[in-house]
Design a protein around this motif. Structure first.
Motif, PDB file in Angstrom:
ATOM      1  N   ARG A 125       0.836  -1.388   0.020  1.00 35.00           N
ATOM      2  CA  ARG A 125       0.020   0.047  -0.068  1.00 35.00           C
ATOM      3  C   ARG A 125       1.018   1.294   0.023  1.00 35.00           C
ATOM      4  NH1 ARG A 125      -4.681  -1.728   4.599  1.00 35.00           N
ATOM      5  NH2 ARG A 125      -5.997  -2.675   2.900  1.00 35.00           N
ATOM      6  N   LYS A 126       1.903   1.209   0.905  1.00 33.89           N
ATOM      7  CA  LYS A 126       2.742   2.386   0.966  1.00 33.89           C
ATOM      8  C   LYS A 126       3.464   2.522  -0.560  1.00 33.89           C
ATOM      9  CE  LYS A 126       4.082   2.021   5.666  1.00 33.89           C
ATOM     10  NZ  LYS A 126       5.250   1.362   6.515  1.00 33.89           N
ATOM     11  N   ALA A 127       4.059   1.513  -1.116  1.00 35.03           N
ATOM     12  CA  ALA A 127       4.458   1.656  -2.353  1.00 35.03           C
ATOM     13  C   ALA A 127       3.564   2.380  -3.457  1.00 35.03           C
ATOM     14  CB  ALA A 127       5.114   0.411  -2.892  1.00 35.03           C
ATOM     15  N   SER A 128       2.419   1.661  -3.517  1.00 38.63           N
ATOM     16  CA  SER A 128       1.332   2.241  -4.422  1.00 38.63           C
ATOM     17  C   SER A 128       1.430   3.647  -4.049  1.00 38.63           C
ATOM     18  CB  SER A 128       0.197   1.459  -4.139  1.00 38.63           C
ATOM     19  OG  SER A 128      -0.644   2.042  -4.880  1.00 38.63           O
ATOM     20  N   LEU A 129       1.087   4.280  -3.018  1.00 36.47           N
ATOM     21  CA  LEU A 129       0.936   5.517  -2.665  1.00 36.47           C
ATOM     22  C   LEU A 129       1.998   6.533  -3.321  1.00 36.47           C
ATOM     23  CD1 LEU A 129      -0.609   7.119   0.333  1.00 36.47           C
ATOM     24  CD2 LEU A 129       1.650   7.772  -0.224  1.00 36.47           C
ATOM     25  N   VAL A 130       3.190   5.997  -2.920  1.00 33.93           N
ATOM     26  CA  VAL A 130       4.561   6.640  -2.988  1.00 33.93           C
ATOM     27  C   VAL A 130       4.661   6.723  -4.695  1.00 33.93           C
ATOM     28  CG1 VAL A 130       6.972   6.371  -2.970  1.00 33.93           C
ATOM     29  CG2 VAL A 130       5.891   6.219  -0.988  1.00 33.93           C
ATOM     30  N   MET A 131       4.287   5.423  -5.296  1.00 31.57           N
ATOM     31  CA  MET A 131       4.561   5.693  -6.717  1.00 31.57           C
ATOM     32  C   MET A 131       3.539   6.952  -7.272  1.00 31.57           C
ATOM     33  SD  MET A 131       7.133   3.907  -7.660  1.00 31.57           S
ATOM     34  CE  MET A 131       6.370   4.174  -9.661  1.00 31.57           C
ATOM     35  N   ASP A 132       2.211   6.545  -6.845  1.00 26.92           N
ATOM     36  CA  ASP A 132       1.351   7.792  -7.294  1.00 26.92           C
ATOM     37  C   ASP A 132       2.081   9.280  -6.981  1.00 26.92           C
ATOM     38  OD1 ASP A 132      -0.358   5.576  -8.124  1.00 26.92           O
ATOM     39  OD2 ASP A 132      -1.840   5.830  -6.589  1.00 26.92           O
ATOM     40  N   ASN A 133       2.506   9.374  -6.088  1.00 29.36           N
ATOM     41  CA  ASN A 133       3.074  10.602  -5.809  1.00 29.36           C
ATOM     42  C   ASN A 133       4.398  11.009  -6.649  1.00 29.36           C
ATOM     43  OD1 ASN A 133       5.260  12.016  -3.956  1.00 29.36           O
ATOM     44  ND2 ASN A 133       3.549  13.069  -3.739  1.00 29.36           N
ATOM     45  N   LEU A 134       5.216   9.823  -6.809  1.00 29.81           N
ATOM     46  CA  LEU A 134       6.365  10.233  -7.903  1.00 29.81           C
ATOM     47  C   LEU A 134       5.796  10.267  -9.082  1.00 29.81           C
ATOM     48  CD1 LEU A 134       8.799   7.485  -6.365  1.00 29.81           C
ATOM     49  CD2 LEU A 134       8.805  10.196  -6.112  1.00 29.81           C
ATOM     50  N   LYS A 135       4.484   9.818  -9.499  1.00 32.54           N
ATOM     51  CA  LYS A 135       4.099   9.993 -10.991  1.00 32.54           C
ATOM     52  C   LYS A 135       3.302  11.144 -11.018  1.00 32.54           C
ATOM     53  CE  LYS A 135       4.133   5.044 -12.121  1.00 32.54           C
ATOM     54  NZ  LYS A 135       3.262   3.896 -12.224  1.00 32.54           N
ATOM     55  N   ASP A 136       3.482  12.147 -10.088  1.00 31.76           N
ATOM     56  CA  ASP A 136       2.411  13.242 -10.056  1.00 31.76           C
ATOM     57  C   ASP A 136       1.109  13.017 -10.147  1.00 31.76           C
ATOM     58  OD1 ASP A 136       4.732  15.048  -9.385  1.00 31.76           O
ATOM     59  OD2 ASP A 136       5.159  15.327 -11.603  1.00 31.76           O
ATOM     60  N   LYS A 137       0.639  11.809  -9.726  1.00 33.28           N
ATOM     61  CA  LYS A 137      -0.903  11.329  -9.719  1.00 33.28           C
ATOM     62  C   LYS A 137      -1.448  12.272  -8.572  1.00 33.28           C
ATOM     63  CE  LYS A 137      -0.622   7.317 -12.517  1.00 33.28           C
ATOM     64  NZ  LYS A 137      -0.864   5.737 -12.541  1.00 33.28           N
ATOM     65  N   VAL A 138      -0.946  12.215  -7.425  1.00 37.78           N
ATOM     66  CA  VAL A 138      -1.384  12.651  -6.234  1.00 37.78           C
ATOM     67  C   VAL A 138      -0.428  13.371  -5.587  1.00 37.78           C
ATOM     68  CG1 VAL A 138      -0.858  10.572  -4.912  1.00 37.78           C
ATOM     69  CG2 VAL A 138      -2.634  12.214  -4.251  1.00 37.78           C
ATOM     70  N   THR A 139      -0.589  14.477  -4.732  1.00 34.82           N
ATOM     71  CA  THR A 139       0.188  15.366  -4.057  1.00 34.82           C
ATOM     72  C   THR A 139       0.279  14.741  -2.557  1.00 34.82           C
ATOM     73  OG1 THR A 139      -1.223  17.019  -3.291  1.00 34.82           O
ATOM     74  CG2 THR A 139      -0.181  17.580  -5.352  1.00 34.82           C
ATOM     75  N   VAL A 140       1.318  14.990  -1.900  1.00 35.29           N
ATOM     76  CA  VAL A 140       1.422  14.751  -0.291  1.00 35.29           C
ATOM     77  C   VAL A 140       0.271  15.287   0.289  1.00 35.29           C
ATOM     78  CG1 VAL A 140       2.861  14.999   1.703  1.00 35.29           C
ATOM     79  CG2 VAL A 140       4.035  14.564  -0.388  1.00 35.29           C
ATOM     80  N   ALA A 141      -0.167  16.605   0.170  1.00 38.45           N
ATOM     81  CA  ALA A 141      -1.449  17.312   0.814  1.00 38.45           C
ATOM     82  C   ALA A 141      -2.579  16.314   0.602  1.00 38.45           C
ATOM     83  CB  ALA A 141      -1.547  18.447   0.303  1.00 38.45           C
TER      84      ALA A 141
END
Length: 89
Positions: free
Chosen positions: A14-30
């Motif tokens: 789950r963490k990896a999925s979230l991090v990958m979405d962030n790195l791909k600019d699909k979602v921001t940290v906020a």
């Protein structure tokens, strides 16, 4: 607005999925913080850890986990010390 049930246990997957979405600019940290009731520190820590692991994985002879954490320890202690000092100011 779409609400998702709270995740009680954050698995590595789950963490990896979230991090990958962030790195791909699909979602921001906020956005992640708001959607999953996490702290910015938690999410940024997961991102930092993923980046360290990617850097380490690209080396000819990756460090073992213990060596990696031991090399990060002085920086982590300094950051903690600074945070503690600012807390009491």
């Amino acid at each position: 607005m779409e609400t998702t049930p709270p995740i009680k246990r954050w698995t590595a997957k789950r963490k990896a999925s979230l991090v990958m979405d962030n790195l791909k600019d699909k979602v921001t940290v906020a956005e992640v913080v708001r959607q999953h009731d996490l702290t910015v520190f938690e999410v940024e820590d997961w991102i930092d850890e993923a980046q360290r692991n990617m850097e380490n994985g690209g080396k000819a002879r990756p460090k073992d986990i213990r060596e990696q954490y031991e090399s990060d320890l002085p920086e982590t202690k300094e950051a903690l010390s600074e945070a503690q000092r600012s807390w009491f100011l």
